[in-house]
Scaffold this motif. Structure first.
Motif, short mmCIF file in Angstrom:
data_model
loop_
_atom_site.label_atom_id
_atom_site.label_comp_id
_atom_site.label_asym_id
_atom_site.label_seq_id
_atom_site.Cartn_x
_atom_site.Cartn_y
_atom_site.Cartn_z
N ILE A 1 4.82 -9.13 18.89
CA ILE A 1 3.60 -8.35 18.67
C ILE A 1 3.91 -7.24 17.67
CG2 ILE A 1 2.03 -6.69 19.75
CD1 ILE A 1 1.17 -9.34 20.67
N GLU A 2 5.06 -6.61 17.85
CA GLU A 2 5.46 -5.52 16.95
C GLU A 2 5.73 -6.04 15.54
OE1 GLU A 2 5.63 -2.26 17.58
OE2 GLU A 2 6.50 -1.67 15.65
N ARG A 3 6.43 -7.14 15.46
CA ARG A 3 6.78 -7.66 14.15
C ARG A 3 5.54 -8.13 13.39
NH1 ARG A 3 11.31 -12.19 13.85
NH2 ARG A 3 12.49 -10.53 14.87
N ALA A 4 4.63 -8.78 14.10
CA ALA A 4 3.39 -9.23 13.47
C ALA A 4 2.65 -8.02 12.90
CB ALA A 4 2.52 -9.94 14.51
N ASP A 5 2.59 -6.96 13.68
CA ASP A 5 1.91 -5.75 13.23
C ASP A 5 2.59 -5.19 11.99
OD1 ASP A 5 -0.07 -3.58 13.87
OD2 ASP A 5 1.79 -2.39 13.90
N SER A 6 3.92 -5.19 12.01
CA SER A 6 4.66 -4.62 10.90
C SER A 6 4.44 -5.41 9.61
CB SER A 6 6.15 -4.56 11.27
OG SER A 6 6.91 -4.29 10.13
N THR A 7 4.58 -6.71 9.68
CA THR A 7 4.39 -7.54 8.48
C THR A 7 2.95 -7.41 7.96
OG1 THR A 7 6.08 -9.07 9.22
CG2 THR A 7 4.57 -9.88 7.53
N ALA A 8 2.00 -7.43 8.89
CA ALA A 8 0.60 -7.32 8.48
C ALA A 8 0.35 -5.99 7.77
CB ALA A 8 -0.30 -7.46 9.71
N ARG A 9 0.98 -4.94 8.24
CA ARG A 9 0.79 -3.64 7.58
C ARG A 9 1.38 -3.61 6.18
NH1 ARG A 9 -1.09 0.34 10.55
NH2 ARG A 9 -1.24 -0.10 12.77
N ILE A 10 2.52 -4.24 6.05
CA ILE A 10 3.14 -4.32 4.72
C ILE A 10 2.18 -4.99 3.75
CG2 ILE A 10 4.99 -5.43 3.39
CD1 ILE A 10 6.76 -4.99 5.92
N ILE A 11 1.58 -6.09 4.21
CA ILE A 11 0.62 -6.80 3.34
C ILE A 11 -0.61 -5.94 3.10
CG2 ILE A 11 -0.78 -8.88 3.09
CD1 ILE A 11 1.16 -10.24 5.08
N ASP A 12 -1.08 -5.31 4.16
CA ASP A 12 -2.31 -4.53 4.07
C ASP A 12 -2.20 -3.41 3.04
OD1 ASP A 12 -4.93 -4.01 4.98
OD2 ASP A 12 -4.18 -2.27 6.11
N VAL A 13 -1.08 -2.70 3.06
CA VAL A 13 -0.92 -1.57 2.15
C VAL A 13 -0.77 -2.04 0.70
CG1 VAL A 13 0.63 0.33 1.55
CG2 VAL A 13 0.03 -0.06 3.92
N LYS A 14 -0.21 -3.22 0.51
CA LYS A 14 0.06 -3.70 -0.84
C LYS A 14 -0.85 -4.86 -1.22
CE LYS A 14 3.70 -1.26 -1.96
NZ LYS A 14 3.73 -0.46 -3.16
N TYR A 15 -1.94 -5.03 -0.47
CA TYR A 15 -2.71 -6.27 -0.65
C TYR A 15 -3.18 -6.47 -2.08
CZ TYR A 15 -7.29 -4.12 -1.13
OH TYR A 15 -8.35 -3.42 -1.62
N TYR A 16 -3.46 -5.36 -2.79
CA TYR A 16 -4.01 -5.49 -4.15
C TYR A 16 -3.00 -6.10 -5.11
CZ TYR A 16 -1.50 -1.10 -4.28
OH TYR A 16 -0.53 -0.15 -4.15
N THR A 17 -1.72 -5.93 -4.80
CA THR A 17 -0.73 -6.55 -5.69
C THR A 17 -0.60 -8.04 -5.42
OG1 THR A 17 1.17 -6.24 -4.27
CG2 THR A 17 0.61 -4.41 -5.69
#
Lengths: 474, 313
Positions: free
Chosen positions: B166-182
């Motif tokens: 659950i934690e890892r999913a959240d972490s990876t998703a956040r990484i994508i979320d913050v950089k989604y425009y790239t």
């Protein structure tokens, strides 16, 4: 005893190594001191890594501390042990009979052997326990009898610890550590094992399950929580027994039973080894502000649906004022003379004793009747004039709160120091398990040692350490 | 098993996972700061955002100076998600659930705490940073190794794994979320050095820059990276992988307990979301939207697990 020494050293006496220590001493003589010093460090790292720590109350940073461990074992011969354990068993039987009597017919009071005021005005006496018999009539499922020695054949009981004696995890871990550090010693010297304790504890507790329990009894350990100074021990024992470690917020009364919240709903508990004091056990029946207990647990207990170990109200038997009557208590219930001696005790509630104590304060040890852990006590010979005067004031203000004992010349066992062996005072706490048909005493116990030279206070909260305690096979 | 114990295990492993993820983020950030002198503050800022500690950080610092960010993420006690804080929390939870852990797992987590507490006692010098970050990852790996090597595969293990994923999913998703425009196909063109750096950073924060090169055969573009991070079930930090692990562990639990619960349904729903055959469908929904939904659903799933298995009441 060599000249000038006022105490008995258990390893070397009259310049000779005593028999139980013979083999160990030979080994030690040949051992490389540097290697031992290194082992000593290793032991500390081992304790830290395994988390054998305790918290000190009042310590602002809530630092976890280690109880210093000394690598020289305290060795007891089988013969000495047999005598000791016979005495302890006798005493523990008497204590259970006494508790049953006090909370039922009170014959010892009627016979005038123990003054009624001592019970009636005692905070440890629980009226809620009157008229009931716990399962199997066992009150003190676990006892840790504190024993001191002053000579070859002079053993005294210092305290009976019939409430919730702690320290047994150190007995077990000290042995584990010694086995890891010095396997060669154990193949040479036959030492009686202590490792059966957790299994025996579980068996003993299960044997005390209430009659209403069907099937295999569910045992659990109740802890006040991770901030309690003995939390390590609570989790250690639960783990070693293979039972759940519960806190009050895990428990609730469901259909007249104490039940714990599991991932699949509430499950009944039959035997609760509680490491929570009487006062905090049940906010409905005792201290209403307690967050550590279970509201209504006493009602479940009285209805015979759970076993509490130890039973509530056992404190009346290890109360320091009752202690002075212990020889009478043993005789009253067993019909035998007490095998183990009591330390001479002055009850300050008695005017003549109070006067004696005040006159001789500098030579005596004065303890609070309900105190434990070495808090609030006075060691006369070690106290300054000012401390003595202050204590005298406290004594006069509430004499019945205190008892006094002579300063015992506790035996010594050497500890390992940078400059070799050095004598330190020790005591011994063997652990006793009581079930309806059996009293089981683990051969050994916890030897506490005052690490400061000359000091007589062995409590871990006051700078004491521990040693592994060996009872030899033959 | 006690509900409290299940909760303690779950959180213990969430915290351990977080310590590792934070270390990876710092590693990716310090790398980008080294390779690009300009605008490193923007990168550090995005890392603070990814770590979900922006608000807390801003009460303490006005700028996103690298040394401040590193200090805040690794050793600031006021930051509940700093490595020091989460390692301490993990250990407190481990103490609470001591009876559910093997000696080896307990000792590993205790040693993790002792080692990092000593290591993070003083501010980290730039020269020491690689060593410190390596140690954080290594310590976390030791705990994981002890878990895999010594624990029974029962409900205890399931709750530990649930916390991890659950934690890892959240972490990876956040990484994508913050950089989604790239990662948007429209917003990038292949070969731009800017994007290369950004992509490298994203891949590094999930320790996948090498594996990606192997798998992608040099076909590096925004959508292959997005697909890799979201849908590739071979990557142990992808959303698809994490969600399928969560799903499996919840299934083990419901088999074990003989009961299907709400959390099973939520997890099934979340898994369906990731059954999309290719990344273009996700781009059609909108990457930002998709990731936002995922984070929310994953979060709800976590809370449902707490409720279903009576962590707290």
């Amino acid at each position: 005893m060599s000249e000038g020494k006022k105490y008995f050293d258990e390893m070397i006496n009259d310049g000779l190594v005593r028999a139980p220590y013979q083999e160990y001493h030979e080994w030690f003589d040949k051992a490389d001191t540097k290697r031992l010093a290194k082992k000593s460090k290793e032991a500390e790292a081992f304790f830290r890594r395994t988390g054998i720590t305790f918290n000190v109350y009042g310590d602002k940073d809530q630092q976890e501390r280690l109880i210093p461990f000394d690598l020289v074992p305290r060795i007891v011969s089988n013969l000495e042990w047999m005598k000791l354990s016979k005495g302890i068993e006798q005493r523990v039987r008497a204590i259970n009979a006494f508790l049953h009597d006090i909370y039922n017919r009170q014959e010892i009071l009627r016979a005038g052997r123990v003054p009624i005021e001592l019970i009636a005005n005692n905070e440890a006496f629980l009226p809620q326990m009157m008229g009931m018999s716990p399962p199997g009539n066992v009150y003190t499922h676990i006892v840790g009898t504190d024993i001191v020695r002053t000579g070859k054949d002079n053993f005294f009981v210092l305290e009976d610890n019939a409430r919730t004696p702690s320290g047994v995890s150190y007995m077990l871990e000290n042995r584990e550590t010694m086995l890891q550090m010095f396997p060669e010693l154990f193949s040479k010297i036959k030492v009686q094992p202590v490792s059966g304790y957790p299994k025996n504890l579980r068996r003993s507790l299960a044997a005390c399950a209430p009659k209403s329990c069907e099937g295999k009894p569910t045992v659990a350990v109740l802890t006040p929580g991770i901030h309690n100074s003995a939390y390590f021990e609570h989790s250690f024992l639960a783990d070693q027994m293979g039972v759940e470690l519960v806190e009050s917020q895990d428990l609730r009364i469901v259909n007249g039973h104490v039940a714990m919240r599991t991932t699949q709903g509430y499950k009944n508990i039959d035997v609760l080894y509680r490491r929570v004091d009487d006062d905090y056990l049940d906010p409905l029946n005792f201290n209403p502000s307690s967050m550590l207990g279970v509201p209504g647990i006493m009602d479940v207990y009285r209805a015979g649906n759970i076993t509490l170990a130890n039973a509530p109200g056992t404190g009346i038997a290890d109360d320091k004022a009752i202690y002075s009557y212990m020889p009478d208590i043993v005789e009253f219930y067993t019909g035998e003379k007490a095998i183990l001696k009591n330390v001479e005790t002055w009850r300050c509630s008695e005017p003549s004793s109070l006067q004696y104590v005040l006159d001789n304060l500098a030579d005596l040890v004065v303890k609070e009747v309900h105190g434990s852990g070495g808090y609030g006590m006075l060691v006369g010979p070690a106290a300054s004039k000012k401390e003595l005067a202050n204590f005298a004031k406290k004594l006069k203000a509430k004499p019945s709160n205190y008892i006094a004992q002579p300063t015992l010349s506790l035996s010594t066992v050497p500890i390992f120091t940078k400059s070799g062996l050095s004598e330190r005072h020790v005591d011994l706490r063997p652990y006793v398990l009581v079930s309806p048909n059996k009293i089981d005493i683990t051969p050994g116990g916890l030897t506490r040692v005052a690490l400061k030279q000359g000091s007589l206070v062995v409590n871990s909260s006051q700078g004491g350490g521990t040693k592994d305690t060996w009872v030899l096979e033959e | 098993m006690l509900g409290k114990t299940a909760g303690g295990l779950y959180w213990m492993f969430r915290f351990l996972e977080r310590s590792e993820n934070i270390a990876r983020l710092v590693e990716a950030g310090s790398r980008i700061a080294l390779t690009r002198s300009q605008d490193s503050q923007t990168e550090w800022k995005s890392i603070i955002t990814t770590a979900a500690v922006r608000k807390n950080y801003s009460t303490k610092y006005d700028s996103f100076e690298g040394s401040h960010v590193v200090d805040f993420l690794l050793r600031d006690k006021d930051n509940p998600s700093s490595v020091l804080s989460v390692v301490e929390n993990a250990r407190t939870n481990a103490r609470m659930v001591r009876t559910a852990l093997t000696t080896e797992v307990w000792e590993a987590v205790n040693e993790n705490w002792m080692t990092l507490k000593a290591l993070l006692k003083r501010p980290i010098k730039e020269t020491d940073l690689p060593f410190v970050l390596g140690t954080i990852r290594q310590q976390s790996a030791l705990v994981r190794g002890a878990l895999h090597g010594t624990m029974l595969r029962n409900d205890i293990y399931d709750f530990a794994r649930l916390g991890t994923f659950i934690e890892r999913a959240d972490s990876t998703a956040r990484i994508i979320d913050v950089k989604y425009y790239t990662l948007l196909p429209s917003a990038s063109f292949v070969g731009s050095s800017l994007d290369n750096v950004q992509w490298d950073m994203i891949l590094r924060s999930v320790s996948a820059h090498r594996s990606f090169n192997w798998l992608s055969e040099n076909d590096i573009n925004a959508s292959t990276i997005a697909e890799f991070l979201i849908l590739d079930a071979r990557l142990p930090r992808s959303l698809a992988f994490c969600t399928s692990q969560v799903n499996d562990n919840l299934n083990f639990l419901s088999e074990n307990y003989g009961k299907k619960l709400k959390s099973n349904n939520l997890s099934d729903d979340l898994r369906k979301q990731l059954k999309t055959p290719d990344i273009n469908e996700i781009f059609e929904i909108g990457l930002h939207q998709f990731i936002g939904d995922y984070i929310r659903m994953n979060n709800e799933l976590g809370m449902q697990i707490e409720e279903d298995y009576r962590f707290n009441k």
